[in-house]
Motif scaffolding. Structure first.
Motif, mmCIF file in Angstrom:
data_model
loop_
_atom_site.group_PDB
_atom_site.id
_atom_site.type_symbol
_atom_site.label_atom_id
_atom_site.label_comp_id
_atom_site.label_asym_id
_atom_site.label_seq_id
_atom_site.Cartn_x
_atom_site.Cartn_y
_atom_site.Cartn_z
ATOM 1 N N GLN A 31 -13.950 27.604 89.293
ATOM 2 C CA GLN A 31 -13.666 27.194 87.923
ATOM 3 C C GLN A 31 -13.174 25.752 87.839
ATOM 4 O OE1 GLN A 31 -11.071 29.787 85.750
ATOM 5 N NE2 GLN A 31 -11.454 28.755 83.803
ATOM 6 N N ARG A 32 -12.342 25.323 88.752
ATOM 7 C CA ARG A 32 -11.837 23.939 88.700
ATOM 8 C C ARG A 32 -12.973 22.937 88.883
ATOM 9 N NH1 ARG A 32 -6.431 24.477 92.397
ATOM 10 N NH2 ARG A 32 -5.306 25.833 90.973
ATOM 11 N N ALA A 33 -13.836 23.186 89.854
ATOM 12 C CA ALA A 33 -14.955 22.266 90.094
ATOM 13 C C ALA A 33 -15.934 22.285 88.926
ATOM 14 C CB ALA A 33 -15.666 22.638 91.387
ATOM 15 N N ILE A 34 -16.176 23.455 88.354
ATOM 16 C CA ILE A 34 -17.083 23.563 87.210
ATOM 17 C C ILE A 34 -16.499 22.830 86.008
ATOM 18 C CG2 ILE A 34 -18.035 25.195 85.529
ATOM 19 C CD1 ILE A 34 -18.377 27.165 87.869
ATOM 20 N N ALA A 35 -15.207 22.999 85.760
ATOM 21 C CA ALA A 35 -14.558 22.323 84.626
ATOM 22 C C ALA A 35 -14.590 20.811 84.806
ATOM 23 C CB ALA A 35 -13.129 22.812 84.472
ATOM 24 N N ALA A 36 -14.512 20.339 86.044
ATOM 25 C CA ALA A 36 -14.483 18.897 86.290
ATOM 26 C C ALA A 36 -15.876 18.274 86.264
ATOM 27 C CB ALA A 36 -13.820 18.618 87.634
ATOM 28 N N THR A 37 -16.917 19.034 86.645
ATOM 29 C CA THR A 37 -18.236 18.413 86.782
ATOM 30 C C THR A 37 -19.289 18.950 85.808
ATOM 31 O OG1 THR A 37 -18.830 20.008 88.497
ATOM 32 C CG2 THR A 37 -17.890 17.912 89.225
ATOM 33 N N LEU A 38 -19.321 20.238 85.540
ATOM 34 C CA LEU A 38 -20.413 20.833 84.775
ATOM 35 C C LEU A 38 -20.062 21.183 83.335
ATOM 36 C CD1 LEU A 38 -21.721 23.237 87.557
ATOM 37 C CD2 LEU A 38 -22.682 21.039 86.892
ATOM 38 N N CYS A 39 -18.819 21.117 82.965
ATOM 39 C CA CYS A 39 -18.388 21.496 81.623
ATOM 40 C C CYS A 39 -18.888 20.484 80.596
ATOM 41 C CB CYS A 39 -16.865 21.591 81.574
ATOM 42 S SG CYS A 39 -16.241 22.124 79.967
ATOM 43 N N GLU A 40 -19.356 20.990 79.455
ATOM 44 C CA GLU A 40 -19.821 20.109 78.380
ATOM 45 C C GLU A 40 -18.654 19.387 77.711
ATOM 46 O OE1 GLU A 40 -21.969 22.597 75.691
ATOM 47 O OE2 GLU A 40 -23.643 22.872 77.069
ATOM 48 N N ASN A 41 -17.484 19.988 77.727
ATOM 49 C CA ASN A 41 -16.309 19.431 77.047
ATOM 50 C C ASN A 41 -15.352 18.741 78.018
ATOM 51 O OD1 ASN A 41 -17.229 20.501 74.593
ATOM 52 N ND2 ASN A 41 -16.320 22.478 75.082
ATOM 53 N N ARG A 42 -15.837 18.280 79.171
ATOM 54 C CA ARG A 42 -14.938 17.650 80.145
ATOM 55 C C ARG A 42 -14.418 16.300 79.658
ATOM 56 N NH1 ARG A 42 -20.046 17.520 82.706
ATOM 57 N NH2 ARG A 42 -20.913 15.423 82.787
ATOM 58 N N ALA A 43 -15.120 15.678 78.702
ATOM 59 C CA ALA A 43 -14.666 14.395 78.163
ATOM 60 C C ALA A 43 -13.532 14.579 77.150
ATOM 61 C CB ALA A 43 -15.830 13.658 77.512
ATOM 62 N N LYS A 44 -13.354 15.801 76.674
ATOM 63 C CA LYS A 44 -12.294 16.088 75.699
ATOM 64 C C LYS A 44 -11.109 16.705 76.443
ATOM 65 C CE LYS A 44 -15.816 17.125 72.278
ATOM 66 N NZ LYS A 44 -16.430 18.173 71.464
ATOM 67 N N GLY A 51 -14.572 25.045 81.417
ATOM 68 C CA GLY A 51 -15.792 25.523 82.063
ATOM 69 C C GLY A 51 -16.349 26.816 81.499
ATOM 70 N N LYS A 52 -15.745 27.351 80.451
ATOM 71 C CA LYS A 52 -16.229 28.611 79.884
ATOM 72 C C LYS A 52 -17.594 28.444 79.215
ATOM 73 C CE LYS A 52 -11.628 30.444 79.264
ATOM 74 N NZ LYS A 52 -10.565 30.755 78.312
ATOM 75 N N CYS A 53 -17.910 27.228 78.778
ATOM 76 C CA CYS A 53 -19.235 26.980 78.207
ATOM 77 C C CYS A 53 -20.308 27.167 79.284
ATOM 78 C CB CYS A 53 -19.304 25.579 77.608
ATOM 79 S SG CYS A 53 -18.934 24.254 78.787
ATOM 80 N N TYR A 54 -20.014 26.736 80.488
ATOM 81 C CA TYR A 54 -20.941 26.914 81.609
ATOM 82 C C TYR A 54 -21.107 28.406 81.924
ATOM 83 C CZ TYR A 54 -22.837 26.651 86.331
ATOM 84 O OH TYR A 54 -23.609 26.816 87.446
ATOM 85 N N LEU A 55 -20.015 29.142 81.871
ATOM 86 C CA LEU A 55 -20.080 30.589 82.113
ATOM 87 C C LEU A 55 -20.934 31.275 81.050
ATOM 88 C CD1 LEU A 55 -19.160 33.121 83.647
ATOM 89 C CD2 LEU A 55 -17.167 33.186 82.148
#
Length: 122
Positions: A31-44, A51-55
């Motif tokens: 989850q930490r890596a996904i939130a940092a790299t793959l999340c659509e809202n990482r800029a906010k 990372g829940k959007c990725y899930l």
């Protein structure tokens, strides 16, 4: 050797059965890596996405993959081998119209020839 094959087959069947659990478990571990790299809202930074959007995307893709027909979109047709008769169905009796004569004239009776037919000799 047979035990290894049986265990491998069991693992494959269980992985297919619990595929959603595998997706959620993979998300929880990374989850930490996904939130940092793959999340659509990482800029906010004040977003509660983490990372829940990725899930959600992965779960939707999993649902779509499970819902896809295995036979390439071809539908199966069932053949009805018998038809169950319900008690509500009523059958009306047939009306028989008797005709005293036939439309065709009776053929004259022919007697068989006593002689046996022999084809002509060449």
């Amino acid at each position: 050797m047979k035990q290894a094959g049986a265990i491998l087959l069991l693992v494959i069947v269980m992985a297919q059965t619990f595929s959603k659990c595998c997706v959620v478990l993979s998300f929880a571990i990374n989850q930490r890596a996904i939130a940092a790299t793959l999340c659509e809202n990482r800029a906010k930074p004040n977003s509660d996405c983490h990372g829940k959007c990725y899930l959600r995307k992965r779960m939707a893709a999993q649902e779509k993959q499970e819902g896809a027909p295995l036979n390439g979109g071809k539908e199966k047709f069932e053949v009805l081998l018998f038809n169950e008769v319900s008690k509500e169905m009523t059958v009306e009796p047939l009306t028989v119209i008797a005709t005293p004569f036939s439309m065709y004239a009776a053929a004259p009776i022919q007697r068989d020839n006593a002689a046996i037919f022999h084809p002509p000799r060449a």
